[in-house]
Motif scaffolding. Structure first.
Motif, PDB file in Angstrom:
ATOM      1  N   GLN A 162     -15.609 -23.835  60.272  1.00 28.63           N
ATOM      2  CA  GLN A 162     -15.815 -22.382  60.238  1.00 28.63           C
ATOM      3  C   GLN A 162     -16.913 -21.961  61.208  1.00 28.63           C
ATOM      4  O   GLN A 162     -16.838 -20.895  61.832  1.00 28.63           O
ATOM      5  N   GLN A 163     -17.919 -22.798  61.356  1.00 27.82           N
ATOM      6  CA  GLN A 163     -19.016 -22.518  62.291  1.00 27.82           C
ATOM      7  C   GLN A 163     -18.661 -22.875  63.735  1.00 27.82           C
ATOM      8  O   GLN A 163     -19.479 -22.698  64.633  1.00 27.82           O
ATOM      9  N   ARG A 164     -17.477 -23.414  63.939  1.00 33.01           N
ATOM     10  CA  ARG A 164     -17.013 -23.844  65.262  1.00 33.01           C
ATOM     11  C   ARG A 164     -17.906 -24.906  65.872  1.00 33.01           C
ATOM     12  O   ARG A 164     -18.082 -24.976  67.092  1.00 33.01           O
ATOM     13  N   VAL A 165     -18.433 -25.736  65.012  1.00 33.86           N
ATOM     14  CA  VAL A 165     -19.225 -26.865  65.476  1.00 33.86           C
ATOM     15  C   VAL A 165     -18.320 -28.032  65.840  1.00 33.86           C
ATOM     16  O   VAL A 165     -18.580 -28.762  66.791  1.00 33.86           O
ATOM     17  N   VAL A 166     -17.256 -28.222  65.085  1.00 33.22           N
ATOM     18  CA  VAL A 166     -16.291 -29.282  65.365  1.00 33.22           C
ATOM     19  C   VAL A 166     -14.921 -28.658  65.610  1.00 33.22           C
ATOM     20  O   VAL A 166     -14.627 -27.566  65.108  1.00 33.22           O
ATOM     21  N   ALA A 167     -14.105 -29.356  66.370  1.00 33.84           N
ATOM     22  CA  ALA A 167     -12.755 -28.884  66.654  1.00 33.84           C
ATOM     23  C   ALA A 167     -11.832 -29.203  65.486  1.00 33.84           C
ATOM     24  O   ALA A 167     -11.804 -30.338  65.007  1.00 33.84           O
TER      25      ALA A 167
END
Length: 340
Positions: free
Chosen positions: A225-230
């Motif tokens: 959700q935080q777009r830290v991981v794909a």
């Protein structure tokens, strides 16, 4: 006086390496809390020892390489590697095990390849594989869920640092095989699969393994959700494990485990969201990420069922790290204006 006007272009702020690493550490907290709840607070000793070893060894190597020490330590990549390795090692493992594995991960796997951004293999998983191959007995002796909750502080210290147990307590009384290891042993003895019955998933939650997986799953969803991981990598891993295990289970439910068992047992969730998604050693294109994750899930199942180790996430990730350049080459998107 500063101008009140903001000039274009209006670009969103970029995440720094330290911010990304910090968010990953925060996302690990639910799983770490549950790990300590069910398997003893020795996990905190493992993490502290691993972080201390990672910082010391990385500082020493950076000093020898004449690179800026403080700047590299501030990116939190070394502590993250240490924490991932610390939660993968049994909470009753001797202190030297985590120190040796962390030193190997930082010095050999990370720094000798050039440091952050240049390492070919995931440092935490390489350190774990090194320990598992070198010290299989210590690496497979997990605590019986809840067996260490009533222990005194001095007893835990004696166990971890002096390898001494309190009187009237045997090693077999506090350690057990993991569910994956137990199933693999029973199937090798041609006994009926204990994972073929629905009660096994309930047993996973009763022993803490199921809750542990859910803790990492919740933290992983927050990272997505935080777009830290794909999202493509964890989706690929979970899809591969679910599809392949479903096929074999319907083929012979007495010889192969249920899909839910493979998704909840072992390092499936922590591997899918926190290990395979390492931006340095994972595929980079969107299609390549899904292929990378799907192949990790497939290899994990194959090694779990027919390989020599019950939980194969580390080996699957390391094998696919080697294949990343090939995956990126064949899955890179077409450049606009260039004919295929």
């Amino acid at each position: 006086m500063k101008s009140l006007w903001v000039t274009s272009p209006h670009l969103p702020p970029q995440n720094s390496v330290s911010k990304i690493m910090f968010k990953v550490l925060v996302a690990l907290l639910p799983g770490i809390f549950l790990l300590a709840l069910f398997f003893g607070w020795g996990v905190f000793v493992n993490i502290l020892l691993a972080v201390f070893t990672a910082l010391i060894t990385e500082a020493m190597v950076l000093k020898l390489r004449r690179r800026p020490v403080l700047k590299s330590l501030k990116d939190l990549s070394a502590p993250l590697t240490a924490v991932l390795l610390g939660i993968a090692i049994p909470t009753v493992a001797p202190w030297w095990l985590i120190v040796l594995g962390t030193g190997f991960a930082i010095v050999i796997v990370k720094q000798l390849y050039g440091g952050l951004g240049s390492n070919l293999f995931n440092p935490a998983m390489a350190g774990y594989a090194f320990l598992l191959i070198s010290f299989p007995q210590e690496m497979t002796a997990w605590a019986v869920p809840g067996s260490l909750n009533a222990w005194q502080f001095s007893d835990i210290i004696r166990l971890l640092f002096l390898e001494q147990l309190p009187e009237a307590i045997a090693v077999d009384g506090i350690t057990m095989a993991t569910p994956l290891d137990a199933v693999k042993t029973q199937l090798a003895m041609n006994q009926e699969s204990v994972v073929a019955v629905p009660a096994t998933v309930e047993r996973l939650f009763a022993q803490g393994w199921g809750w542990l997986s859910l803790g990492y799953f919740v933290g992983g969803l927050w990272l997505v959700q935080q777009r830290v991981v794909a999202w493509q990598i964890p989706l690929g891993i979970l899809c591969a494990l679910a599809l392949i295990s479903t096929g074999f289970y319907f083929y012979d439910d007495q010889s192969y485990s249920t899909p839910a068992f493979h998704l909840l047992a072992g390092a499936t969730m922590v591997g899918a969201f926190f290990i395979a998604t390492d931006p340095v050693t994972a595929a980079t294109s969107p299609k390549g990420r899904f292929v990378f994750g799907f192949m990790i899930g497939a290899l994990t199942y194959l090694i779990r069922v027919w390989g020599g180790y019950p939980d194969a996430m580390a080996f699957a990730v390391l094998l696919m790290n080697i294949a990343v350049p090939v995956i990126d080459y064949y899955t890179q998107p077409k450049v606009f204006g260039v004919r295929r």
